[in-house]
Write a protein that holds these residues in place. Structure first.
Motif, PDB file in Angstrom:
ATOM      1  N   GLU A  44       0.835  -1.205   0.000  1.00 25.14           N
ATOM      2  CA  GLU A  44       0.000   0.000   0.000  1.00 25.14           C
ATOM      3  C   GLU A  44       0.871   1.256   0.000  1.00 25.14           C
ATOM      4  OE1 GLU A  44      -2.430  -0.214   3.500  1.00 25.14           O
ATOM      5  OE2 GLU A  44      -0.918   0.656   4.801  1.00 25.14           O
ATOM      6  N   ASN A  45       0.311   2.338  -0.487  1.00 20.81           N
ATOM      7  CA  ASN A  45       1.037   3.604  -0.496  1.00 20.81           C
ATOM      8  C   ASN A  45       1.203   4.129   0.919  1.00 20.81           C
ATOM      9  OD1 ASN A  45       1.530   3.820  -3.161  1.00 20.81           O
ATOM     10  ND2 ASN A  45       0.009   5.389  -3.596  1.00 20.81           N
ATOM     11  N   VAL A  46       2.410   4.548   1.235  1.00 22.13           N
ATOM     12  CA  VAL A  46       2.688   5.051   2.577  1.00 22.13           C
ATOM     13  C   VAL A  46       3.090   6.516   2.455  1.00 22.13           C
ATOM     14  CG1 VAL A  46       3.998   4.676   4.687  1.00 22.13           C
ATOM     15  CG2 VAL A  46       3.521   2.755   3.175  1.00 22.13           C
ATOM     16  N   ARG A  47       2.489   7.371   3.238  1.00 19.32           N
ATOM     17  CA  ARG A  47       2.752   8.805   3.125  1.00 19.32           C
ATOM     18  C   ARG A  47       3.292   9.385   4.420  1.00 19.32           C
ATOM     19  NH1 ARG A  47       0.044  10.667  -1.356  1.00 19.32           N
ATOM     20  NH2 ARG A  47       0.154  12.769  -0.514  1.00 19.32           N
ATOM     21  N   HIS A  83      12.110   3.410   6.354  1.00 21.31           N
ATOM     22  CA  HIS A  83      12.474   3.086   4.974  1.00 21.31           C
ATOM     23  C   HIS A  83      11.342   3.371   3.995  1.00 21.31           C
ATOM     24  CE1 HIS A  83      10.800  -0.337   7.023  1.00 21.31           C
ATOM     25  NE2 HIS A  83      10.823  -1.137   5.977  1.00 21.31           N
ATOM     26  N   SER A  84      10.118   3.458   4.484  1.00 22.41           N
ATOM     27  CA  SER A  84       9.023   3.769   3.560  1.00 22.41           C
ATOM     28  C   SER A  84       9.155   5.187   3.005  1.00 22.41           C
ATOM     29  CB  SER A  84       7.669   3.610   4.258  1.00 22.41           C
ATOM     30  OG  SER A  84       7.451   4.663   5.173  1.00 22.41           O
ATOM     31  N   PHE A  85       9.948   6.022   3.657  1.00 26.05           N
ATOM     32  CA  PHE A  85      10.134   7.384   3.157  1.00 26.05           C
ATOM     33  C   PHE A  85      10.710   7.384   1.734  1.00 26.05           C
ATOM     34  CE2 PHE A  85      13.249  11.086   3.118  1.00 26.05           C
ATOM     35  CZ  PHE A  85      12.330  11.985   2.611  1.00 26.05           C
ATOM     36  N   THR A  86      11.684   6.542   1.483  1.00 20.95           N
ATOM     37  CA  THR A  86      12.221   6.473   0.118  1.00 20.95           C
ATOM     38  C   THR A  86      11.560   5.374  -0.706  1.00 20.95           C
ATOM     39  OG1 THR A  86      14.022   4.964   0.697  1.00 20.95           O
ATOM     40  CG2 THR A  86      14.486   7.318   0.876  1.00 20.95           C
ATOM     41  N   LEU A  87      11.101   4.312  -0.035  1.00 19.90           N
ATOM     42  CA  LEU A  87      10.548   3.193  -0.804  1.00 19.90           C
ATOM     43  C   LEU A  87       9.122   3.469  -1.266  1.00 19.90           C
ATOM     44  CD1 LEU A  87      11.890   0.178   1.310  1.00 19.90           C
ATOM     45  CD2 LEU A  87      12.733   0.954  -0.916  1.00 19.90           C
ATOM     46  N   LYS A  88       8.389   4.273  -0.487  1.00 20.24           N
ATOM     47  CA  LYS A  88       7.019   4.695  -0.827  1.00 20.24           C
ATOM     48  C   LYS A  88       5.972   3.606  -0.649  1.00 20.24           C
ATOM     49  CE  LYS A  88       8.471   8.758  -1.734  1.00 20.24           C
ATOM     50  NZ  LYS A  88       8.489   9.646  -0.562  1.00 20.24           N
ATOM     51  N   THR A  89       6.426   2.386  -0.574  1.00 21.43           N
ATOM     52  CA  THR A  89       5.541   1.248  -0.397  1.00 21.43           C
ATOM     53  C   THR A  89       6.428   0.175   0.235  1.00 21.43           C
ATOM     54  OG1 THR A  89       3.856   0.033  -1.605  1.00 21.43           O
ATOM     55  CG2 THR A  89       6.027   0.058  -2.546  1.00 21.43           C
ATOM     56  N   LEU A  90       5.837  -0.726   0.982  1.00 20.11           N
ATOM     57  CA  LEU A  90       6.668  -1.701   1.690  1.00 20.11           C
ATOM     58  C   LEU A  90       6.518  -3.102   1.115  1.00 20.11           C
ATOM     59  CD1 LEU A  90       6.399  -0.613   5.426  1.00 20.11           C
ATOM     60  CD2 LEU A  90       8.179  -0.106   3.757  1.00 20.11           C
ATOM     61  N   ASP A  91       7.580  -3.875   1.267  1.00 16.45           N
ATOM     62  CA  ASP A  91       7.589  -5.255   0.807  1.00 16.45           C
ATOM     63  C   ASP A  91       7.144  -6.210   1.919  1.00 16.45           C
ATOM     64  OD1 ASP A  91      10.461  -6.142   2.136  1.00 16.45           O
ATOM     65  OD2 ASP A  91      10.469  -4.076   1.428  1.00 16.45           O
ATOM     66  N   HIS A  92       6.638  -5.646   3.003  1.00 15.59           N
ATOM     67  CA  HIS A  92       6.240  -6.485   4.140  1.00 15.59           C
ATOM     68  C   HIS A  92       5.136  -5.786   4.906  1.00 15.59           C
ATOM     69  CE1 HIS A  92       8.278  -3.625   6.797  1.00 15.59           C
ATOM     70  NE2 HIS A  92       9.234  -3.581   5.887  1.00 15.59           N
ATOM     71  N   ASP A  93       4.410  -6.550   5.708  1.00 17.39           N
ATOM     72  CA  ASP A  93       3.453  -5.952   6.622  1.00 17.39           C
ATOM     73  C   ASP A  93       4.184  -5.430   7.856  1.00 17.39           C
ATOM     74  OD1 ASP A  93       1.339  -6.783   4.976  1.00 17.39           O
ATOM     75  OD2 ASP A  93       1.198  -8.717   5.994  1.00 17.39           O
TER      76      ASP A  93
END
Lengths: 239, 239
Positions: A44-47, A83-93
């Motif tokens: 999901e998109n993380v902001r 890390h979601s700051f640069t990744l924008k979306t995560l590879d894990h819950d």
DNA sequence: CGCGGTGTTGAGACCTGTCAAGACGTGTGG
DNA sequence: CCACACGTCTTGACAGGTCTCAACACCGCG
């Protein structure tokens, strides 16, 4: 509110009062999350990034057949998804393992920090790199250590990290994970974790009951876990 | 010289010509490193980060009993130790698996970039966060996947990464690792890797001889490896 | 008081490791 | 050109650590 996080940074480098103020200004309101609730879903998109104020959180990856691997445990003072700051979306819950309190930092505020506070930016970057170092050590555990060593090792790691966060005593800490959750951290089954814990108790290395861990023989536990804290980067130096 | 690295960044976000110029200006001279030579030793002070121009490199952690875990493979266009910029010292060795060519970037130059180029800074930060994402996926492999799935999975991962670097064909690539090195990546023994490779060949999923890997059935290999490229962050978006 | 989650125990299966030997291939020196 | 050495790959027999499946105990809580 951000004191545990500041303490974590200040183990590794100085943080100026301006930087501290910038961080404080970036952090939003305190919020509660009940146990077992996903905080962020993979994909999901993380902001905004989430700072953990109390409780225990896990980064979990699931396979289609239902198998789960927890790739990191987060405790008070950790960002659960910087890390979601640069990744924008995560590879894990990101999952609350216990009842938690969190506060979030909008990614725009982090972006402002990268523009205005280069040194603070490097410290935040450092925090994510320390996560990666923990990932590598866990890989070493899962690839090359026996079950007994893995369990001993994670107990040693958490002692240090919780002491820095200010929520562990000299010789132990509250350990709220179930044996199944612990197994998911270590790449084992809960049945085998159970037997391994019994072995650690029999060797009089630990005591674990009522969700409280007491380390009876820290040097012994470190030996069994082949634990060397180098990967936790406990040295203060300019970054 | 930095083209493969730029290509890697540009899969994930735009890189302006000023940023590109700043990167170019930061990179030093091309240098050769013979196979099996350590490029960086765990624990030593690091004052520059190393960009890999050709060849294969591993991040390796060793246990006292001689067991080794490789925590990541680096290929052309990867920084082998961008994380050393904030960590200042590494928790693992960096080893040339083959003859390599490298170029280094002094940490002062990276520091200058954090002061002058916030967006480029975020892209470099992103690169280290992508390494961590790969770490997590490998953890999932070692903790929860069978030997067969692990081998299939790493072959799928490397296909994509090498294609981005521009050194893989549609259906395969040069794969210079020995079975022992591959085993050290996967938390297996070389004997078992050998048998697993035979099984993949028997199922007509791959062909591997003379250090060349051909993927005969990519969808089949992905199925066996439970491979989902989400963790490689192949989407271009503002960072 | 019953229920659901968690912890514990036992028996047997299975995946992967260990040990050992031999095949293969390539580079080196005589 | 052959002999040899060394690293790598391959194979077999066996061992062992961890998993699976199942049942039962424990305990806090509604």
């Amino acid at each position: 509110m951000i004191e545990p996080f500041l303490r974590k940074l200040r183990v590794r480098d100085d943080v100026s009062s301006q930087e501290e103020a910038a961080l404080r200004a970036a952090v939003g309101e305190r919020r509660a999350v009940p146990a077992h609730r996903p905080i962020i879903r993979a994909g999901e998109n993380v902001r905004e990034s989430t700072l953990l104020l109390s409780g225990w959180v896990a980064r979990a990856k699931d396979l289609e057949n239902g198998e789960r691997q927890i790739t990191e445990i987060n405790v008070v003072g950790d960002f659960v998804d910087l890390h979601s700051f640069t990744l924008k979306t995560l590879d894990h819950d990101v999952i609350a393992l216990t009842n938690c309190e969190i506060a979030t930092v909008p990614h725009e505020k982090l972006e402002d920090i990268t523009v205005t506070f280069p040194h603070l930016t490097r410290l935040l970057w450092l925090a994510t790199n320390m996560d990666a170092a923990i990932h590598r050590e866990w890989m070493l555990s899962m690839g090359r250590r026996t079950a007994l060593a893995r369990v001993a090792h994670i107990f040693c790691e958490l002692l240090i990290r919780l002491q820095i966060a200010g929520v562990a005593s000299e010789d132990g800490y509250d350990f709220p994970l179930t044996q199944l959750q612990l197994a998911d951290c270590l790449g084992l089954t809960s049945v085998h974790v159970n037997r391994t814990l019994q072995e650690l108790r029999k060797r009089e290395l630990i005591e674990l009951r009522n969700r409280r861990l007491r380390i009876l023989d820290a040097p012994g536990l470190q030996r069994v876990g082949q634990f060397d804290p180098g990967y936790l980067y406990l040295k203060k130096q300019p970054r």
